[in-house]
Write an enzyme that holds these catalytic residues in place. Structure first.
Site, short mmCIF file in Angstrom:
data_model
loop_
_atom_site.label_atom_id
_atom_site.label_comp_id
_atom_site.label_asym_id
_atom_site.label_seq_id
_atom_site.Cartn_x
_atom_site.Cartn_y
_atom_site.Cartn_z
N LYS A 188 -0.66 2.12 23.89
CA LYS A 188 -0.10 2.92 22.73
C LYS A 188 -1.22 3.64 21.99
O LYS A 188 -2.53 3.28 22.51
CB LYS A 188 0.30 1.94 21.69
CG LYS A 188 1.26 2.68 20.48
CD LYS A 188 2.73 2.90 21.12
CE LYS A 188 3.85 2.99 19.88
NZ LYS A 188 5.03 2.89 20.49
N GLY A 228 17.31 6.30 13.21
CA GLY A 228 18.27 5.58 12.21
C GLY A 228 19.39 6.40 12.15
O GLY A 228 20.82 5.96 12.05
N VAL A 260 16.34 6.18 8.26
CA VAL A 260 17.26 6.98 8.55
C VAL A 260 16.78 8.22 9.13
O VAL A 260 17.54 9.42 9.08
CB VAL A 260 18.79 7.21 7.85
CG1 VAL A 260 19.58 6.15 7.83
CG2 VAL A 260 18.34 7.58 6.53
#
Length: 363
Positions: A88, A196, A192
């Site tokens: 990562k 999302g 969201v």
């Protein structure tokens, strides 16, 4: 070891935290780049994981996040059946402050940084980075995925990430209530954004009642305008306390399940897209003690990494969707193992992933 390549300073060192193979810190003063790449494991193949662009308060916080996220990628890739280890990258800074030419120069410097690792790390998008960013990085580094179709990539990986989370949620419903559907269930989605919003669409199509929240008001407004049947609440604290909530889906940053949130949860299932949802070891037992079924985050959110890994071999969306659909079976198998061994699902998932990595190392 320290060296300078293309004007980029690299400091390589080994870390004992989490058994990481290597941690690399980079600084390019001309572009303003400060970044960390953590390689947790290459036992199964080159480390694969996204690039997070975030305004960390300190460099130590950035390193800690890279270590945690890269370890999660090793486990995610192992359980997804990919021939990749875990890595990562985190870029330190506010992505909204880097636009236009300034952002391009930073990303080009970052691409040189990744390229200097010679293929040990393959990068992609994550929080704060986008397909257009990977197109820029790829100008300096061939070990870049998540590019646009126009540039030989697969495009937005959030589509399959959301699809995989939905499959994990269906498996959770099957295990908890005996039916692999969210129809008639109340699902709370915290966050969201890229993932999302796609998850909300899957849930509504399946007949779920959806409640949402996000720190960005414009994201909530966009969801409610597109889907008037969706209910919005002020914040995550309000969301986890919604009466009658069946499923809680953390889809923002990590640490959502902690000593404050777990006792307040009204949901009986937790299944979401965010990485590193468990704030610290022991939280998985707290969830189990409360009778809350936890679908391990790195299992259910693997759709995106399945997509970007496929990009390295000639991308085929249908092939990736078929593989991401198997997250349903993998999640059910983890629940079954957890029940048989009398351990939380997170521990069961860890054991299965560790077994695959150990077998690869022995070979």
């Amino acid at each position: 070891m320290t060296d300078v390549t293309d004007g980029v300073l690299h400091t390589l060192f080994h870390s004992d935290q989490g058994g990481h193979e290597q941690v690399v810190i980079c600084q390019d003063r001309a572009s303003g780049l400060k970044a960390v790449i953590a390689l947790h494991s290459t036992a199964l193949g080159p480390a694969l994981g996204g690039t997070r662009f975030h305004p960390y308060a300190t460099e130590a916080e950035a390193v800690a996040d890279a270590l945690n996220l890269s370890r999660g990628m090793s486990y995610k890739n192992a359980l997804a059946g990919l021939d990749h280890g875990g890595g990562k990258a985190v870029v330190i800074g506010d992505p909204e402050q880097f636009e236009g030419v300034r952002r391009t120069e930073l990303l080009l410097a970052y691409g040189r940084f990744v390229a200097s690792l010679g293929g040990r790390y393959v990068t992609a998008c994550d929080v704060g980075t986008y397909v257009a960013d990977m197109d820029v990085v790829a100008r300096e580094c061939r070990w870049t995925t998540g590019r646009s179709p126009e540039n030989g990539g697969a495009g937005d990986s959030s589509v399959l990430t959301a699809f995989g989370v939905f499959q994990g949620m269906r498996a959770s419903a099957q295990h908890q209530w005996g039916d692999p559907t969210l129809r008639g269930r109340k699902v709370g989605v915290a966050g969201v954004g890229k993932v999302g919003r796609h998850l909300v669409a899957h849930l509504l199509a399946d007949g779920a009642e959806v409640v949402v929240t996000d720190v960005r008001e414009e994201s909530v407004r966009g969801i409610v305008e597109a889907h008037p049947e969706v209910t919005a609440v002020a914040d995550t604290d309000a969301l986890i306390r919604v009466p009658g909530l069946d499923v809680y889906a953390p889809c923002a940053l990590g640490g959502a399940l902690n000593d404050e949130s777990v006792p307040a949860l009204t949901a009986r299932v937790v299944c979401g897209a965010a990485n590193n949802q468990l704030a610290h070891p022991g939280i998985e037992k707290d969830l189990a003690d409360r009778g809350i079924l936890y679908a391990p985050d790195y299992v259910v959110n693997a759709g995106g990494v399945i997509q970007v890994a496929d990009e390295l071999n000639g991308f085929d969306f249908d092939r990736c969707r078929t593989k991401a659909a198997k997250i349903f079976d993998t999640t059910l198998a983890i629940f079954a193992t957890a029940k048989e061994d009398g351990i939380p699902p997170a521990a069961a998932a860890d054991r299965i992933a560790e077994r695959r990595m150990a077998e690869a190392r022995s070979r």
